[in-house]
Motif scaffolding. Structure first.
Motif, short mmCIF file in Angstrom:
data_model
loop_
_atom_site.label_atom_id
_atom_site.label_comp_id
_atom_site.label_asym_id
_atom_site.label_seq_id
_atom_site.Cartn_x
_atom_site.Cartn_y
_atom_site.Cartn_z
N LEU A 101 0.83 -1.21 0.00
CA LEU A 101 0.00 0.00 0.00
C LEU A 101 0.86 1.25 0.00
N THR A 102 2.00 1.19 0.69
CA THR A 102 2.89 2.35 0.70
C THR A 102 3.43 2.58 -0.71
N LEU A 103 3.77 1.50 -1.42
CA LEU A 103 4.22 1.63 -2.82
C LEU A 103 3.10 2.20 -3.70
N MET A 104 1.88 1.68 -3.52
CA MET A 104 0.76 2.16 -4.33
C MET A 104 0.51 3.64 -4.10
N ARG A 105 0.83 4.08 -2.88
CA ARG A 105 0.62 5.49 -2.58
C ARG A 105 1.78 6.33 -3.10
N ASP A 106 3.01 5.87 -2.85
CA ASP A 106 4.16 6.76 -3.05
C ASP A 106 4.71 6.81 -4.47
N VAL A 107 4.55 5.71 -5.23
CA VAL A 107 5.16 5.71 -6.56
C VAL A 107 4.46 6.71 -7.50
N PRO A 108 3.13 6.59 -7.69
CA PRO A 108 2.49 7.62 -8.54
C PRO A 108 2.53 9.00 -7.91
N ALA A 109 2.39 9.07 -6.57
CA ALA A 109 2.35 10.38 -5.92
C ALA A 109 3.69 11.11 -6.05
N SER A 110 4.81 10.37 -5.94
CA SER A 110 6.12 11.00 -6.10
C SER A 110 6.33 11.50 -7.52
N GLY A 111 5.85 10.72 -8.49
CA GLY A 111 5.94 11.17 -9.88
C GLY A 111 5.22 12.50 -10.03
N MET A 112 4.03 12.56 -9.45
CA MET A 112 3.19 13.76 -9.53
C MET A 112 3.87 14.94 -8.81
N TYR A 113 4.47 14.63 -7.65
CA TYR A 113 5.09 15.63 -6.78
C TYR A 113 6.18 16.40 -7.53
N PHE A 114 7.14 15.65 -8.07
CA PHE A 114 8.28 16.31 -8.71
C PHE A 114 7.90 16.92 -10.06
N THR A 115 7.02 16.24 -10.81
CA THR A 115 6.66 16.77 -12.12
C THR A 115 5.93 18.10 -11.96
N SER A 116 4.98 18.14 -11.00
CA SER A 116 4.21 19.39 -10.84
C SER A 116 5.12 20.51 -10.33
N TYR A 117 6.09 20.17 -9.48
CA TYR A 117 7.02 21.19 -8.98
C TYR A 117 7.82 21.79 -10.13
N GLU A 118 8.40 20.91 -10.97
CA GLU A 118 9.21 21.40 -12.10
C GLU A 118 8.35 22.20 -13.08
N TRP A 119 7.11 21.71 -13.29
CA TRP A 119 6.20 22.38 -14.22
C TRP A 119 5.87 23.78 -13.72
N LEU A 120 5.58 23.91 -12.41
CA LEU A 120 5.24 25.23 -11.85
C LEU A 120 6.45 26.15 -11.85
N LYS A 121 7.64 25.55 -11.59
CA LYS A 121 8.84 26.39 -11.65
C LYS A 121 9.03 26.96 -13.06
N ASN A 122 8.80 26.11 -14.06
CA ASN A 122 8.91 26.59 -15.44
C ASN A 122 7.89 27.69 -15.72
N LEU A 123 6.69 27.49 -15.21
CA LEU A 123 5.61 28.44 -15.43
C LEU A 123 5.94 29.80 -14.80
N LEU A 124 6.58 29.75 -13.62
CA LEU A 124 6.82 30.98 -12.85
C LEU A 124 8.15 31.66 -13.22
N THR A 125 8.99 30.95 -13.99
CA THR A 125 10.27 31.55 -14.36
C THR A 125 10.06 32.52 -15.52
N PRO A 126 10.42 33.80 -15.33
CA PRO A 126 10.20 34.77 -16.42
C PRO A 126 11.04 34.39 -17.65
N ALA A 127 10.55 34.76 -18.84
CA ALA A 127 11.25 34.42 -20.08
C ALA A 127 12.70 34.89 -20.01
N GLY A 128 13.59 34.03 -20.46
CA GLY A 128 15.01 34.41 -20.52
C GLY A 128 15.74 34.30 -19.19
N LYS A 129 15.03 33.93 -18.13
CA LYS A 129 15.69 33.78 -16.82
C LYS A 129 15.84 32.29 -16.52
#
Length: 307
Positions: free
Chosen positions: A180-208
């Motif tokens: 159950l810990t695997l079922m919780r953490d494997v997809p959730a960790s994928g989501m965790y890091f992907t959404s963080y990187e995606w939001l960082k890209n979104l919030l980074t001004p062009a050229g920075k």
């Protein structure tokens, strides 16, 4: 130019070792910011069904918060915090290490920029890494947190809990709930890091670059990543809390039995039990975690550029 929009900009070669140390520091920040709401989450998720004519011990998040404060003071909210500090620090170290390794393994050359599916895969690898540490820690934490509310003191503390579990059912008793810990953490960790990187890209001004992100932007991206992570993680987490705190032999077929019982007795909505407490905690805790991580990374890049 179309290619660059989709991907993350990463100035520095990926160093899993630096990720390890910075992740550990992020973990400490996370526990301090989030533990009070974790205590409330577990108490809400595991409170017994009231007998006819009685009401629930806690009517909701705020009520549980007030009652805990009134009965046990601020210390009550930080109950069982030593286990997470000892557990979370290496766990986040390993989690960020796994993510760094997952990214590095997919790079053909050090300046390769990864796509979102690649970041998701790296995040899932980090989930596998953390489960190995996480499963026993979670089992112990849940058992200690519920004994406070049931009033039966069976375990003197984390080490005593490990000893008793090991005596009763060997290493399997300590690792109960791993699937159950695997079922919780494997997809959730994928989501965790992907959404963080995606939001960082979104919030980074062009050229920075990401390094120019302001502290509020990092806090926002980290907090939202925590929310995305838990949106995926809550149903298996509810099942896991139930399964790990159930008496031996109550659920012979594992999580399938827990799932059947919950849906039969309390409907599908019960899979999102503790949702408010989790989401209230996810934002500040993960904002603190990623900010700690980024600051530690800056420090390590400055102090040990070649690590």
């Amino acid at each position: 130019a179309e290619q660059t929009v989709k991907m993350s900009k990463q100035p520095q070669p990926i160093s899993p070792m630096k990720n390890f140390f910075a992740g550990g520091f992020g973990g400490v920040c996370l526990v301090f910011a989030g533990h009070p709401l974790d205590t409330i989450k577990v108490r809400l998720q595991t409170q017994p069904k009231p007998k006819p004519g009685e009401s629930l011990i806690y009517s909701g998040t705020i009520d549980c918060f007030k009652k805990t404060l009134a009965k046990e003071g601020v210390k009550g909210l930080y109950k069982g915090m030593t286990a997470p500090i000892i557990g979370v620090t290496p766990m986040f170290a390993v989690c960020f290490f796994g993510f760094g390794l997952g990214k590095k393994l997919q790079q053909k050359s050090p300046d390769d920029i990864l796509t979102y599916p690649q970041l998701f895969a790296a995040g899932m690898l980090s989930g596998v890494f953390t489960t190995a540490i996480m499963a026993p820690g979670e089992r112990i934490k849940c058992l200690l947190q519920i004994q406070a509310s049931t009033g039966q003191v069976k375990y003197a503390g984390p080490m005593d809990c490990v000893k008793q579990l090991y005596r009763e059912s060997g290493i399997r008793g300590i690792y109960k709930g791993t699937a159950l810990t695997l079922m919780r953490d494997v997809p959730a960790s994928g989501m965790y890091f992907t959404s963080y990187e995606w939001l960082k890209n979104l919030l980074t001004p062009a050229g920075k670059s990401h390094n120019d992100l302001s502290i509020p932007s990092v806090l926002f991206a980290g907090g939202m990543a925590g929310i995305f992570n838990w949106a995926v993680a809550i149903p298996p987490d509810v099942l896991k809390s139930r399964f790990q705190t159930a008496p031996e032999g109550k659920y012979p077929n594992g999580f399938r039995d827990v799932l059947r019982e919950l849906i039969r007795e309390e409907g599908v909505a019960s899979l999102y039990k503790g949702f408010n407490a989790v989401m209230l905690r996810a934002f500040p805790a993960n904002a603190a975690c990623f900010l700690g991580f980024e600051l530690a990374m800056k420090f390590l890049n400055w102090a040990a550029p070649n690590l």
